[in-house]
Design an enzyme around this catalytic site. Structure first.
Site, mmCIF file in Angstrom:
data_model
loop_
_atom_site.group_PDB
_atom_site.id
_atom_site.type_symbol
_atom_site.label_atom_id
_atom_site.label_comp_id
_atom_site.label_asym_id
_atom_site.label_seq_id
_atom_site.Cartn_x
_atom_site.Cartn_y
_atom_site.Cartn_z
ATOM 1 N N ASN A 144 61.716 -32.020 -122.255
ATOM 2 C CA ASN A 144 61.212 -32.213 -120.882
ATOM 3 C C ASN A 144 59.685 -32.110 -120.821
ATOM 4 O O ASN A 144 59.130 -31.385 -119.989
ATOM 5 C CB ASN A 144 61.859 -31.222 -119.901
ATOM 6 C CG ASN A 144 63.311 -31.561 -119.604
ATOM 7 O OD1 ASN A 144 64.211 -30.839 -120.036
ATOM 8 N ND2 ASN A 144 63.556 -32.669 -118.929
ATOM 9 N N ASP B 97 63.016 -40.159 -121.650
ATOM 10 C CA ASP B 97 63.767 -39.921 -120.423
ATOM 11 C C ASP B 97 62.783 -40.122 -119.259
ATOM 12 O O ASP B 97 62.688 -41.234 -118.692
ATOM 13 C CB ASP B 97 64.355 -38.495 -120.478
ATOM 14 C CG ASP B 97 65.001 -38.018 -119.191
ATOM 15 O OD1 ASP B 97 64.999 -38.768 -118.195
ATOM 16 O OD2 ASP B 97 65.506 -36.872 -119.147
ATOM 17 N N GLY C 209 72.031 -36.977 -117.469
ATOM 18 C CA GLY C 209 72.698 -36.293 -116.357
ATOM 19 C C GLY C 209 71.682 -35.511 -115.554
ATOM 20 O O GLY C 209 70.626 -35.128 -116.067
ATOM 21 N N LEU D 18 70.254 -29.488 -127.226
ATOM 22 C CA LEU D 18 69.601 -28.203 -126.970
ATOM 23 C C LEU D 18 68.306 -28.445 -126.221
ATOM 24 O O LEU D 18 67.490 -29.275 -126.636
ATOM 25 C CB LEU D 18 69.280 -27.492 -128.293
ATOM 26 C CG LEU D 18 70.452 -27.193 -129.228
ATOM 27 C CD1 LEU D 18 69.919 -26.601 -130.531
ATOM 28 C CD2 LEU D 18 71.442 -26.229 -128.560
ATOM 29 N N LYS D 19 68.112 -27.733 -125.142
ATOM 30 C CA LYS D 19 66.819 -27.769 -124.462
ATOM 31 C C LYS D 19 65.834 -26.955 -125.304
ATOM 32 O O LYS D 19 66.180 -25.857 -125.764
ATOM 33 C CB LYS D 19 66.949 -27.143 -123.076
ATOM 34 C CG LYS D 19 67.747 -28.004 -122.115
ATOM 35 C CD LYS D 19 66.941 -29.239 -121.730
ATOM 36 C CE LYS D 19 67.618 -30.004 -120.610
ATOM 37 N NZ LYS D 19 66.812 -31.179 -120.210
ATOM 38 N N SER E 231 74.650 -30.752 -122.477
ATOM 39 C CA SER E 231 73.266 -30.284 -122.553
ATOM 40 C C SER E 231 73.261 -28.773 -122.357
ATOM 41 O O SER E 231 73.742 -28.281 -121.341
ATOM 42 C CB SER E 231 72.449 -30.981 -121.458
ATOM 43 O OG SER E 231 71.145 -30.459 -121.400
HETATM 44 O O1 SMG Z 1 73.768 -33.121 -116.005
HETATM 45 O O2 SMG Z 1 74.445 -32.012 -117.740
HETATM 46 C C1 SMG Z 1 73.571 -32.410 -116.991
HETATM 47 C C2 SMG Z 1 72.137 -32.009 -117.284
HETATM 48 C C3 SMG Z 1 71.579 -32.799 -118.417
HETATM 49 O O3 SMG Z 1 69.753 -31.853 -119.554
HETATM 50 C C4 SMG Z 1 70.115 -32.517 -118.619
HETATM 51 N N1 SMG Z 1 69.262 -33.041 -117.724
HETATM 52 O O4 SMG Z 1 65.974 -33.836 -118.777
HETATM 53 O O5 SMG Z 1 67.831 -34.689 -119.331
HETATM 54 C C5 SMG Z 1 67.197 -33.861 -118.692
HETATM 55 C C6 SMG Z 1 67.844 -32.852 -117.787
HETATM 56 C C7 SMG Z 1 67.259 -32.944 -116.426
HETATM 57 C C8 SMG Z 1 67.930 -32.163 -115.385
HETATM 58 S S1 SMG Z 1 67.491 -30.533 -115.344
HETATM 59 C C9 SMG Z 1 67.931 -30.035 -113.784
HETATM 60 MG MG MG Z 2 65.879 -35.176 -120.471
#
Ligand code: SMG
Ligand code: MG
Length: 371
Positions: free
Chosen positions: A191, A239, A291, A163-164, A136
């Protein structure tokens, strides 16, 4: 097996690079670890995935520690025979606080499995010895910087890139990554940064052959996701919205998602995570393991979970060196041919390094049952 002691330890681990999402930037993790001890002298470890502020969800780590101490452990000390499957009924009266419950469950399950010599993977129903992993990638400071970061992860062998995204950092960014890296496995995670009114803009992502778009709309908005799903070709994955197996069943029935991200912390524990997996499998909905920037303790649990049969997409369970200069476990998780090996030893199957742990510790609270 009776619970006799618990240690609530907080550690601070600096991330190798800041991780930016639509709700904030993490520079380090303030993690609550739980170590339980049974009357046979067996230890079990649990990790709480709650962040330092209630930004991903309503939970946060200070509150989780209070809930674990005052409301969860308080209901467990007197139990004559404790095991993970007895926690549900014992803690049913406490509403919500799923991340806190999941941390306690992980510790009890680890202790229980260590004393019987069974690995977590075997206990949960793992069918693979290693699991494919993705990575991520946080919101970048520029597209050029992001392309460098993505290129580095692909060179390490990660099997897909997530990608966020957020308004202002979405279509152009995805287009640039597609153009530079061609036909890689690519998906995005918002998110909850968009609203249904953004549907027309989000459909522009359909041009890029994404594996999925994760949680575009707010946690509570299942109907909005169902309406968006009718307008987008890209599969919607949920999620934050999926807080239980029942929520997964509702979301699927409503047409709000075609894929589910499973995080044991978000759903209240590994046993509920398996139920989410089963509900999705019964509906033909593939799942993958999310994660929460875990240390090696939580990562061991994630990797075991990700070895179940319906985890058919690469997870966010990246290697330890994607996050930390040094993890707190003796053998950090390393990427081999784009996969992480599922630990085979009893319980979580990882050992905590006492010196590394001591070096990272910011506080320790020692608790024991009444007499
Ligand atoms: O653990 O590599 C990891 C982070 C994966 O993007 C990730 N997590 O919304 O899925 C999600 C985010 C939430 C955690 S952000 C602190
Ligand atoms: Mg997520």
């Amino acid at each position: 097996m009776k619970l006799v002691e618990a240690e609530l330890r907080r550690i601070r681990l600096p991330l190798l690079a800041p991780f930016r999402t639509s709700f904030g930037t993490e520079h380090d993790r303030d993690v609550l670890l739980i170590r339980v001890t049974t009357d046979d002298g067996v230890h079990g470890w649990g990790e709480c995935v709650a962040g330092s502020e209630p930004l991903y969800s309503s939970e946060y780590v200070d509150a989780a520690q209070q809930v674990v101490r005052d409301f969860l452990l308080a209901r467990l000390w007197h139990l004559p025979d404790i095991s993970a499957h007895r926690l549900g009924p014992a803690l049913q009266a406490i509403r919500g606080h799923r991340m806190a419950k999941a941390a306690v469950e992980m510790a009890v399950l680890d202790a229980e499995l260590r004393s019987s010599g069974i690995s977590l993977g075997d206990r949960l129903g793992a069918v693979r010895g290693s699991v494919p992993v993705g990575v991520s990638v946080g919101i970048g400071s520029s597209i050029a910087q992001l392309l460098d970061t993505v290129g580095g992860f692909l060179a390490q062998g990660y099997q897909r890139i997530k990608l966020k995204i957020e308004p202002g950092w979405d279509v152009d960014v995805v287009a640039a990554v597609r153009e530079r890296f061609g036909d890689i496995g690519l998906q995005v995670d918002a998110n909850a940064a968009y609203r249904l009114a953004d549907a027309r803009h989000l459909t522009e992502l359909d041009a890029f052959g994404l594996i999925l778009i994760e949680q575009p709309l707010p946690e509570e908005d299942l109907r909005g996701h169902a309406a968006l799903a009718k307008q987008m070709r890209t599969p919607i994955c949920l999620d934050e919205s999926i807080v239980s197996a029942a929520a997964a069943a509702d979301a699927i029935a409503l047409g709000a998602c075609r894929i589910v991200n499973i995080k044991a912390g978000r759903v209240g524990g590994l046993l509920e995570a398996v139920r989410v997996h089963d509900v999705c499998a019964a509906s033909g909905v593939p799942v993958w393991c999310g994660g929460m920037l875990e240390t090696g303790i939580g990562r061991a649990a994630n990797v075991a979970l990700a070895a179940l049969p319906n985890f058919t997409l690469a997870g966010d369970t990246s290697a330890s060196d994607r996050y930390w200069a040094r993890d707190v476990i003796t053998e950090p998780f390393a990427l081999r041919d784009g996969e992480l090996r599922v630990p085979r030893g009893p319980g979580l199957g990882v050992d905590v390094d006492a010196d590394l742990l001591a070096g990272a510790t910011t506080s320790v609270e020692r608790l024991s049952g009444p007499g």
